[in-house]
Design a protein around this motif. Structure first.
Motif, short mmCIF file in Angstrom:
data_model
loop_
_atom_site.label_atom_id
_atom_site.label_comp_id
_atom_site.label_asym_id
_atom_site.label_seq_id
_atom_site.Cartn_x
_atom_site.Cartn_y
_atom_site.Cartn_z
N VAL A 121 4.41 -11.00 14.96
CA VAL A 121 4.61 -10.50 13.60
C VAL A 121 5.08 -11.60 12.65
O VAL A 121 5.59 -11.32 11.56
N ALA A 122 4.89 -12.84 13.05
CA ALA A 122 5.41 -13.97 12.27
C ALA A 122 4.72 -14.12 10.92
O ALA A 122 3.61 -13.68 10.71
N GLU A 123 5.42 -14.72 9.98
CA GLU A 123 4.95 -15.21 8.69
C GLU A 123 4.79 -14.14 7.61
O GLU A 123 4.45 -14.47 6.48
N ARG A 124 5.06 -12.86 7.94
CA ARG A 124 4.93 -11.87 6.86
C ARG A 124 5.88 -10.69 7.01
O ARG A 124 5.88 -9.79 6.18
N MET A 125 6.71 -10.65 8.04
CA MET A 125 7.63 -9.53 8.22
C MET A 125 9.02 -9.87 7.69
O MET A 125 9.49 -11.01 7.83
N GLY A 191 -0.12 -5.34 9.27
CA GLY A 191 -1.35 -5.89 8.71
C GLY A 191 -1.41 -7.40 8.85
O GLY A 191 -0.41 -8.05 9.21
N PRO A 192 -2.57 -8.00 8.59
CA PRO A 192 -2.75 -9.44 8.76
C PRO A 192 -2.10 -10.27 7.66
O PRO A 192 -1.76 -9.75 6.59
N ARG A 323 -11.51 -8.19 15.29
CA ARG A 323 -11.09 -6.85 14.87
C ARG A 323 -9.93 -6.89 13.89
O ARG A 323 -9.27 -5.89 13.64
N LYS A 324 -9.69 -8.07 13.34
CA LYS A 324 -8.69 -8.29 12.29
C LYS A 324 -7.28 -7.89 12.72
O LYS A 324 -6.50 -7.36 11.92
N ILE A 325 -6.99 -8.11 13.98
CA ILE A 325 -5.63 -7.95 14.49
C ILE A 325 -5.02 -9.34 14.54
O ILE A 325 -5.33 -10.15 15.40
N ASP A 326 -4.17 -9.62 13.56
CA ASP A 326 -3.68 -10.98 13.34
C ASP A 326 -2.41 -11.25 14.15
O ASP A 326 -1.34 -10.71 13.85
N ASP A 327 -2.53 -12.10 15.13
CA ASP A 327 -1.43 -12.48 16.00
C ASP A 327 -1.32 -14.00 15.97
O ASP A 327 -2.08 -14.69 16.66
#
Length: 415
Positions: A121-125, A191-192, A323-327
């Motif tokens: 969940v880095a960079e946007r949570m 979300g991404p 599938r646009k699952i951003d990890d």
């Protein structure tokens, strides 16, 4: 006889504590890996998350997690007064170890599971949203599924996983897949990252700021894994247990090597380049794959199991991206997808374990952790908000969440 008992007690307790210290050192590995894989403008925040989540895990597991996981009349370790007196059995013919050593070894496993969530969940949570989730994950969600597996409790009184033939030596499912399940729920709610996916289905690479740091983190994790798997033998003071420890160390190392080689070769075939990030994730995938059962394979089998994990993690990262699952760090693939692989591979070398039991255990762990985590993430989103603003994400969460930059002397560190 008394002298022999005391010597065995001392050796097993010391071994348990040293393995726990190695697993604790994995917290540094996760911190360095994640700091290297995110952009410079988000480094301080990811480091803050890692040290804070470790402290929260230790505290919540002491307050209620240990009691929930292993039962007893008092859910609180602090109130139960477990200080190191007495003895805990580690097998009919084995020596014993201090109860407080058992707690210390268990608590660093809880922190490992929570560390998996951090990178995904880095960079946007929002920092405090993440730490709020850490309280629930380490205090309730993880201990509950741990009670149904290592704790030996029935799943909501319905069935017992051990009776179904489920086994997980050191936590491919109980720790790694559980952490990845919580991470997946968080990523879906969050979300991404902005700019990761654009119109037309294009996937934009967002490279990390410090690959040397990410590589150092991977080596730290590799070393810490010897404590993770080796400590799960639970003893070393007899000939039998000492030999078991040696086999586990050997197979753990072999699997990591196999995963690294396989991931690097597959990346070369798919991308025409020697992708370092895939090699790093391949090493970790090999380690996750062998964690479910490092004591029964031969060294060659362990290498092949690691290689399967290394190839699977490359394919999984690509599949999730489509599938646009951003990890950002590949945590869901490394710990979740390969964690499942590790469970499925156990019956190959351990005839006492049933494939149906492994699948039932995996389904139970995933369903519990994913559903409860999703509910918690949604509640946090409604009450506190879960994502930083678009402007804060652009500027970097270091500035908005921590007020510090990791690399203030370098021009363009916020790019």
């Amino acid at each position: 006889m008394e002298v022999t008992f005391e010597l065995g007690y001392a050796l097993d307790t010391f071994y348990f504590l040293m393995c726990g210290a190695l697993v604790m050192w994995m917290a540094a590995g996760f911190a360095m890996l994640e700091a290297g894989m995110v952009r410079a403008k988000n480094t301080t925040e990811i480091l803050t998350k890692n040290i804070a989540l470790f402290a929260i895990a230790c505290t919540m597991y002491m307050i209620c997690g240990y009691g929930l996981m292993y039962g007893g009349d008092d859910f609180s370790l602090a109130l139960a007064g477990i200080t190191g007196d007495g003895a805990t059995g580690v097998g009919e013919d084995a020596a014993t170890y201090a109860p407080s050593a058992d707690f210390f070894f268990q608590v660093v496993f809880v922190a490992t599971a929570m560390s998996i969530v951090s990178g995904a969940v880095a960079e946007r949570m929002k920092l405090w949203a993440f730490l709020t989730f850490a309280v629930v994950m380490t205090g309730i969600i993880y201990p509950m599924e741990g009670a149904w597996t290592w704790g030996g409790e029935d799943v909501f009184g319905l069935y017992n996983l051990a009776d179904l033939g489920f086994a997980d030596f050191a936590g491919s499912g109980i720790v790694h897949m559980a952490g990845a399940s919580a991470a997946l729920a968080g990523v879906l709610v969050l979300g991404p990252r902005s700019g990761k996916y654009t119109a037309g289905g294009k996937i934009n690479a967002i490279p990390g700021a410090n690959l040397p740091l990410a590589t150092l983190g991977t080596f730290i994790l590799w070393m810490g894994w010897f404590g993770f798997n080796g400590g799960s033998v639970l003893a070393t003071a007899s000939v039998e247990s000492a030999n078991a420890v040696a086999v586990v160390f050997m197979n753990t190392n072999a699997a990591a090597a196999g995963g690294t080689i396989a991931a690097l070769l597959l990346a070369r075939v798919l991308f025409k380049k020697a992708d370092l990030t895939m090699a790093l994730n391949g090493a970790l995938a090999g380690l996750v794959a062998i964690t479910a059962e490092p004591s029964t394979p031969t060294p060659l089998q362990a290498t092949l199991f690691g290689a399967l994990g290394g190839m699977l993690v490359v394919l999984s990262i690509v599949w999730l991206d489509k599938r646009k699952i951003d990890d950002p760090v590949g945590a869901i693939s490394v710990h979740g997808v390969v964690g499942l692989l590790g469970l499925v591979l156990v019956p190959v070398t351990n005839s006492e374990v049933a494939l149906t039991g492994q699948l039932a255990g995996a389904a139970t762990i995933f369903a519990w952790v994913f559903v409860t985590s999703m509910l918690v993430w949604l509640a946090i989103k409604a009450l506190l908000g879960i994502r930083v603003s678009a402007e804060e994400e652009f500027e970097g969460v270091d500035a908005s969440e921590c007020g510090l930059e990791a690399y203030p002397d370098f021009a363009g560190s916020r790019k």
